[in-house]
Motif scaffolding. Structure first.
Motif, PDB file in Angstrom:
ATOM      1  N   PRO A  48      43.291 -11.361 -74.437  1.00  0.00           N
ATOM      2  CA  PRO A  48      44.377 -11.476 -73.680  1.00  0.00           C
ATOM      3  C   PRO A  48      44.625 -10.534 -72.468  1.00  0.00           C
ATOM      4  CG  PRO A  48      45.019  -9.945 -75.328  1.00  0.00           C
ATOM      5  CD  PRO A  48      43.555 -10.666 -75.555  1.00  0.00           C
ATOM      6  N   SER A  49      43.804  -9.739 -72.215  1.00  0.00           N
ATOM      7  CA  SER A  49      44.030  -8.708 -70.881  1.00  0.00           C
ATOM      8  C   SER A  49      42.897  -7.974 -71.008  1.00  0.00           C
ATOM      9  CB  SER A  49      45.275  -7.890 -71.186  1.00  0.00           C
ATOM     10  OG  SER A  49      44.886  -6.783 -71.843  1.00  0.00           O
ATOM     11  N   TRP A  50      42.405  -7.598 -69.408  1.00  0.00           N
ATOM     12  CA  TRP A  50      41.411  -6.734 -69.327  1.00  0.00           C
ATOM     13  C   TRP A  50      41.386  -5.603 -69.731  1.00  0.00           C
ATOM     14  CZ3 TRP A  50      37.432  -9.356 -67.622  1.00  0.00           C
ATOM     15  CH2 TRP A  50      37.631 -10.592 -66.967  1.00  0.00           C
ATOM     16  N   ALA A  51      42.543  -4.891 -70.020  1.00  0.00           N
ATOM     17  CA  ALA A  51      42.709  -3.516 -70.661  1.00  0.00           C
ATOM     18  C   ALA A  51      42.241  -3.671 -71.930  1.00  0.00           C
ATOM     19  CB  ALA A  51      43.931  -2.878 -70.472  1.00  0.00           C
TER      20      ALA A  51
ATOM     21  N   VAL B  24      64.049   5.378 -79.483  1.00  0.00           N
ATOM     22  CA  VAL B  24      63.574   4.160 -78.968  1.00  0.00           C
ATOM     23  C   VAL B  24      64.508   3.729 -77.904  1.00  0.00           C
ATOM     24  CG1 VAL B  24      62.609   1.925 -79.151  1.00  0.00           C
ATOM     25  CG2 VAL B  24      62.320   3.224 -80.916  1.00  0.00           C
ATOM     26  N   VAL B  25      64.319   3.936 -76.392  1.00  0.00           N
ATOM     27  CA  VAL B  25      65.098   3.636 -75.359  1.00  0.00           C
ATOM     28  C   VAL B  25      65.405   2.273 -75.117  1.00  0.00           C
ATOM     29  CG1 VAL B  25      65.175   5.851 -74.555  1.00  0.00           C
ATOM     30  CG2 VAL B  25      63.582   4.208 -73.678  1.00  0.00           C
ATOM     31  N   ALA B  26      64.061   1.364 -75.225  1.00  0.00           N
ATOM     32  CA  ALA B  26      64.120   0.166 -75.156  1.00  0.00           C
ATOM     33  C   ALA B  26      63.048  -0.745 -75.720  1.00  0.00           C
ATOM     34  CB  ALA B  26      63.905  -0.316 -73.516  1.00  0.00           C
ATOM     35  N   GLU B  27      63.467  -2.025 -76.299  1.00  0.00           N
ATOM     36  CA  GLU B  27      62.491  -2.798 -76.931  1.00  0.00           C
ATOM     37  C   GLU B  27      62.315  -3.886 -76.194  1.00  0.00           C
ATOM     38  OE1 GLU B  27      62.853  -3.592 -81.292  1.00  0.00           O
ATOM     39  OE2 GLU B  27      63.912  -1.601 -81.635  1.00  0.00           O
ATOM     40  N   LEU B  28      61.008  -4.326 -75.809  1.00  0.00           N
ATOM     41  CA  LEU B  28      60.891  -5.614 -75.153  1.00  0.00           C
ATOM     42  C   LEU B  28      60.008  -6.435 -75.759  1.00  0.00           C
ATOM     43  CD1 LEU B  28      60.381  -3.792 -71.241  1.00  0.00           C
ATOM     44  CD2 LEU B  28      62.491  -5.424 -72.239  1.00  0.00           C
ATOM     45  N   GLY B  29      60.218  -7.988 -75.678  1.00  0.00           N
ATOM     46  CA  GLY B  29      59.288  -8.812 -76.200  1.00  0.00           C
ATOM     47  C   GLY B  29      58.129  -8.975 -75.315  1.00  0.00           C
ATOM     48  N   THR B  30      58.415  -9.333 -74.102  1.00  0.00           N
ATOM     49  CA  THR B  30      57.365  -9.628 -73.191  1.00  0.00           C
ATOM     50  C   THR B  30      57.439  -8.618 -71.847  1.00  0.00           C
ATOM     51  OG1 THR B  30      58.645 -11.003 -71.907  1.00  0.00           O
ATOM     52  CG2 THR B  30      57.544 -11.974 -73.809  1.00  0.00           C
ATOM     53  N   PRO B  43      61.049   5.833 -69.978  1.00  0.00           N
ATOM     54  CA  PRO B  43      60.604   6.259 -71.200  1.00  0.00           C
ATOM     55  C   PRO B  43      59.723   7.406 -70.984  1.00  0.00           C
ATOM     56  CG  PRO B  43      59.658   4.094 -70.608  1.00  0.00           C
ATOM     57  CD  PRO B  43      60.579   4.657 -69.625  1.00  0.00           C
ATOM     58  N   ASP B  44      59.574   8.036 -72.151  1.00  0.00           N
ATOM     59  CA  ASP B  44      58.386   9.114 -72.275  1.00  0.00           C
ATOM     60  C   ASP B  44      57.213   8.518 -72.774  1.00  0.00           C
ATOM     61  OD1 ASP B  44      60.202  11.339 -71.760  1.00  0.00           O
ATOM     62  OD2 ASP B  44      60.965  11.603 -73.845  1.00  0.00           O
ATOM     63  N   VAL B  45      57.412   7.429 -73.577  1.00  0.00           N
ATOM     64  CA  VAL B  45      56.236   6.884 -74.038  1.00  0.00           C
ATOM     65  C   VAL B  45      56.455   5.412 -74.051  1.00  0.00           C
ATOM     66  CG1 VAL B  45      54.655   6.441 -75.942  1.00  0.00           C
ATOM     67  CG2 VAL B  45      55.923   8.686 -75.663  1.00  0.00           C
ATOM     68  N   VAL B  46      55.532   4.675 -73.671  1.00  0.00           N
ATOM     69  CA  VAL B  46      55.532   3.338 -73.836  1.00  0.00           C
ATOM     70  C   VAL B  46      54.340   2.923 -74.664  1.00  0.00           C
ATOM     71  CG1 VAL B  46      55.306   0.823 -72.573  1.00  0.00           C
ATOM     72  CG2 VAL B  46      56.152   2.632 -71.455  1.00  0.00           C
ATOM     73  N   ILE B  47      54.831   2.174 -75.934  1.00  0.00           N
ATOM     74  CA  ILE B  47      53.865   1.715 -76.823  1.00  0.00           C
ATOM     75  C   ILE B  47      53.840   0.259 -76.673  1.00  0.00           C
ATOM     76  CG2 ILE B  47      53.390   1.658 -79.383  1.00  0.00           C
ATOM     77  CD1 ILE B  47      54.543   4.264 -79.594  1.00  0.00           C
ATOM     78  N   ILE B  48      52.593  -0.156 -76.452  1.00  0.00           N
ATOM     79  CA  ILE B  48      52.632  -1.805 -76.258  1.00  0.00           C
ATOM     80  C   ILE B  48      51.508  -2.214 -77.135  1.00  0.00           C
ATOM     81  CG2 ILE B  48      50.816  -1.087 -74.156  1.00  0.00           C
ATOM     82  CD1 ILE B  48      52.358  -3.829 -73.120  1.00  0.00           C
ATOM     83  N   ASP B  49      51.672  -3.295 -77.707  1.00  0.00           N
ATOM     84  CA  ASP B  49      50.694  -4.009 -78.523  1.00  0.00           C
ATOM     85  C   ASP B  49      49.380  -4.256 -77.715  1.00  0.00           C
ATOM     86  OD1 ASP B  49      49.672  -5.789 -80.284  1.00  0.00           O
ATOM     87  OD2 ASP B  49      50.546  -7.545 -79.789  1.00  0.00           O
ATOM     88  N   LEU B  50      48.291  -3.918 -78.415  1.00  0.00           N
ATOM     89  CA  LEU B  50      46.990  -3.931 -77.839  1.00  0.00           C
ATOM     90  C   LEU B  50      46.731  -5.431 -77.417  1.00  0.00           C
ATOM     91  CD1 LEU B  50      44.284  -2.477 -77.514  1.00  0.00           C
ATOM     92  CD2 LEU B  50      43.545  -3.840 -79.593  1.00  0.00           C
ATOM     93  N   GLU B  51      47.070  -6.320 -77.961  1.00  0.00           N
ATOM     94  CA  GLU B  51      46.984  -7.744 -78.032  1.00  0.00           C
ATOM     95  C   GLU B  51      47.723  -8.393 -76.806  1.00  0.00           C
ATOM     96  OE1 GLU B  51      44.398  -9.365 -79.086  1.00  0.00           O
ATOM     97  OE2 GLU B  51      43.679  -7.668 -80.341  1.00  0.00           O
ATOM     98  N   SER B  52      48.520  -7.369 -76.312  1.00  0.00           N
ATOM     99  CA  SER B  52      49.581  -8.099 -75.113  1.00  0.00           C
ATOM    100  C   SER B  52      48.901  -8.246 -73.715  1.00  0.00           C
ATOM    101  CB  SER B  52      50.887  -7.120 -75.125  1.00  0.00           C
ATOM    102  OG  SER B  52      51.642  -7.556 -73.925  1.00  0.00           O
TER     103      SER B  52
END
Lengths: 408, 187
Positions: A48-51, B24-30, B43-52
């Motif tokens: 899905p992405s380059w990263a 958790v200050v914010a939850e985003l779908g996209t 935010p201090d940390v953004v945790i994002i799905d690897l497949e995003s």
């Protein structure tokens, strides 16, 4: 299986790719059985992405990948998060990119061009007019900060006197999202690989204002990247992989019919899942660039094999590294030569070329920008046919000068 | 801040972070609005799905960090690469804002990793459920001993176990096992 090659140590492989027309050599190598011929059982994994692609390569979830050439260099230098040593011994082709702008911006550019061809100069006039009117800077997108899309777009802008950091806002948008973002008005233009330019024209929302070829003839694009440790551990597998992909690239450049067949393969649900004609446009070298149906013939739009397209030129690597310095991604005192040598491995390519009976260039570097037409490198039987390499501003990049000046 | 288009998984991770005392200050779908959200929430940390696919957009923000007063950077240096490896393998990628101590980031990622793994593997979850059942039995037995010998209520007994676990940095099950072992000695 070819008898002259040692048995691959790792016959089952997973290669990653991003849905783009220039993933064609990998898709063809799989679908036409080139991998199989070299004793490899390869699965292709769409990412899905380059990263994501980069990280999966780094931790060994992927054995190799269709990767942005500058990204392979940036990874080794640690510009990209966790430093990971990647190598490439194979370029997957030349060209494949274009610059597209939104239809409304194109009309403004046309007006500014006043009957002359619509170029970046016209964009410069539009930007100046907008600034005078107090409007926000235009937002353009590329696919990744360390990509040739970024460097080609910046080069195109800068050649017309536009400062990409002051006069514009540049952001990153993944290729499959470009058209949607243009439609929504989030961005006014972008530089991306095909078919994401042709798709914007077909959907009636954008016009192709320049091909990557216009900015730099036969510019390098994707490479086959593998981990440095992986390459050391599985040399026979690496060799088989390179040979199979070069065979696929040769097939791609053999005839227009093969290009069309490749378009059909890529259009499939597993790969790009798009109409065949959208993918065939750039592969056939005949692009529709605007809403009036204007066509452009660009036989060198995608080059997969001709012009020694698979050779990993260290001069290409140095040009990209110089762009990283030029645009502030790398410190000016970075050892560019060492990075180019560590990541780009023409020595490994030459071993594969010998197996294939392909004559590789005898040198690792060449000056870029000095040839307006196809030319020959070397003499007699050892001569290698190369393509034009002109830059839009007529500059010549001499790799011997690296470090001397950071102008181009 | 959490970015994941999988609602269920996002909820799991959010709960895990919350449980670790991290808001958790914010939850985003996209990533629609990712840039704005990051600017607004810092935010201090953004945790994002690897497949995003939006990871590229986030990485771009990291690259632009020099011009940004709230730079987003990938926390890992080469010495942290094992943590990143674990995170990526579990489907997590973590990014932090400058100034956050690596120790804290580590725990954030560890918790998230645990949650992702739990989500990813049904088998593992099943095994974990079995273990927790066994642990519950241990805890119940220990509570019984404490109630009988220490004249405590059930709730007091449980809190005593939990306090000891926290003080000694052990799990409640470990402490419970200790109580049971000790009781055996005094039989």
């Amino acid at each position: 299986m070819s008898p002259s090659l040692p048995t691959p140590e790792l016959p089952r492989l997973r290669l990653g790719y991003i849905p783009l027309t220039d993933a064609a050599p990998l898709v063809v190598a799989l679908e036409n059985g080139h991998f199989e011929h070299y004793g490899l059982d390869v699965s292709l994994s769409r990412q899905p992405s380059w990263a994501t692609l980069r990280d999966k390569l780094g931790i060994g979830h992927l054995d190799g990948a269709h990767l942005l050439a500058p990204m392979a260099l940036a990874c080794s230098l640690g510009v990209e998060g966790v430093p990971q040593r990647l190598v490439t011994a194979l370029s997957l082709g030349l060209g494949g990119n274009a610059i597209t702008v939104a239809d409304n911006l194109y009309r403004d550019m046309q007006a500014a061009a006043d009957g002359q061809p619509v170029t970046a100069q016209a964009l410069a006039s539009v930007i100046a007019r907008r600034r005078a009117a107090g409007a926000d800077p235009l937002t353009f997108a590329t696919v990744y900060p360390t990509s040739n899309h970024t460097y080609l777009l910046r080069y195109w802008l800068a050649a017309a006197g536009i400062d990409p950091d002051r006069d514009l806002r540049l952001i990153v948008v993944p290729p499959p999202q470009m058209v949607q973002r243009l439609k929504q008005g989030d961005i006014y233009g972008y530089c991306v690989g095909e078919p994401w330019n042709t798709l914007a024209v077909r959907d009636g929302i954008g016009c192709i204002v320049a091909a990557g070829h216009d900015v730099w003839n036969n510019a390098p694009e994707k490479v086959l990247a593998v981990g440095a440790a992986w390459a050391q551990r599985y040399p026979a597998t690496h060799m088989a992989l390179i040979c199979a992909i070069v065979e696929a690239a040769r097939w791609l450049d053999e005839s227009p019919e093969n290009r069309l067949r490749a378009a059909h393969l890529l259009a499939g649900e597993t790969y790009l899942n798009l109409p065949v004609e959208v993918i065939a446009a750039s592969l056939s070298g005949r692009l529709t660039v605007d809403q009036r149906g204007t066509q452009r013939e660009l036989t060198d739009f995608h080059v997969f094999y001709r012009y020694a397209a698979n050779f990993p030129w260290r001069s290409h690597a140095l040009w990209m590294l110089r762009q990283m310095v030029r645009w502030g991604q790398l410190p000016a005192d970075a050892d560019l030569l060492a990075a180019a040598h560590a990541t780009y491995r023409p020595d490994i390519y030459r071993l594969a070329a010998a197996r294939l009976g392909v004559a590789p260039p005898a040198v690792d570097m060449k000056a870029e920008g000095g040839h307006r037409c196809a030319w020959k490198l070397g003499e007699g039987n050892a001569a290698v046919a190369l393509g034009p390499d002109r830059f839009i501003d007529g500059a010549v990049f001499d790799p011997a000068d690296v470090g001397a000046k950071i102008a181009h | 801040m959490l970015v994941d288009d999988d609602l269920e998984r996002r909820a799991l991770v959010a709960a895990a972070l919350d449980g670790a005392g991290l808001a958790v200050v914010a939850e985003l779908g996209t990533a629609d609005g990712l840039l704005r959200a990051v600017a607004a929430c810092t935010p201090d940390v953004v945790i994002i799905d690897l497949e995003s696919p939006d990871r590229d957009i986030l990485e771009n923000m990291r690259c632009l960090s020099r011009d940004n007063p709230h730079p987003v950077v990938m926390f890992a240096t080469s010495s942290d690469s094992e943590a990143i490896r674990e995170a990526i393998e579990a489907g997590v990628s973590a990014y932090v804002v400058d100034g956050l101590s690596p120790g804290r980031v580590h725990s954030v990622v560890e918790v998230a990793v645990a949650r992702f793994r739990q989500y990813a593997s049904l088998q593992r979850e099943l095994a974990e459920a079995r273990t927790s059942l066994a642990q519950r039995k241990l805890i119940d037995r220990a509570k019984g001993i404490l109630m009988e010998r220490g004249r405590r209520t059930e709730s007091e007994a449980y809190h005593a176990l939990r306090k000891l676990a926290m003080d000694q940095n052990k799990t409640i099950a470990d402490i419970a096992q200790g109580v049971i072992d000790t009781a055996e000695l005094f039989k």
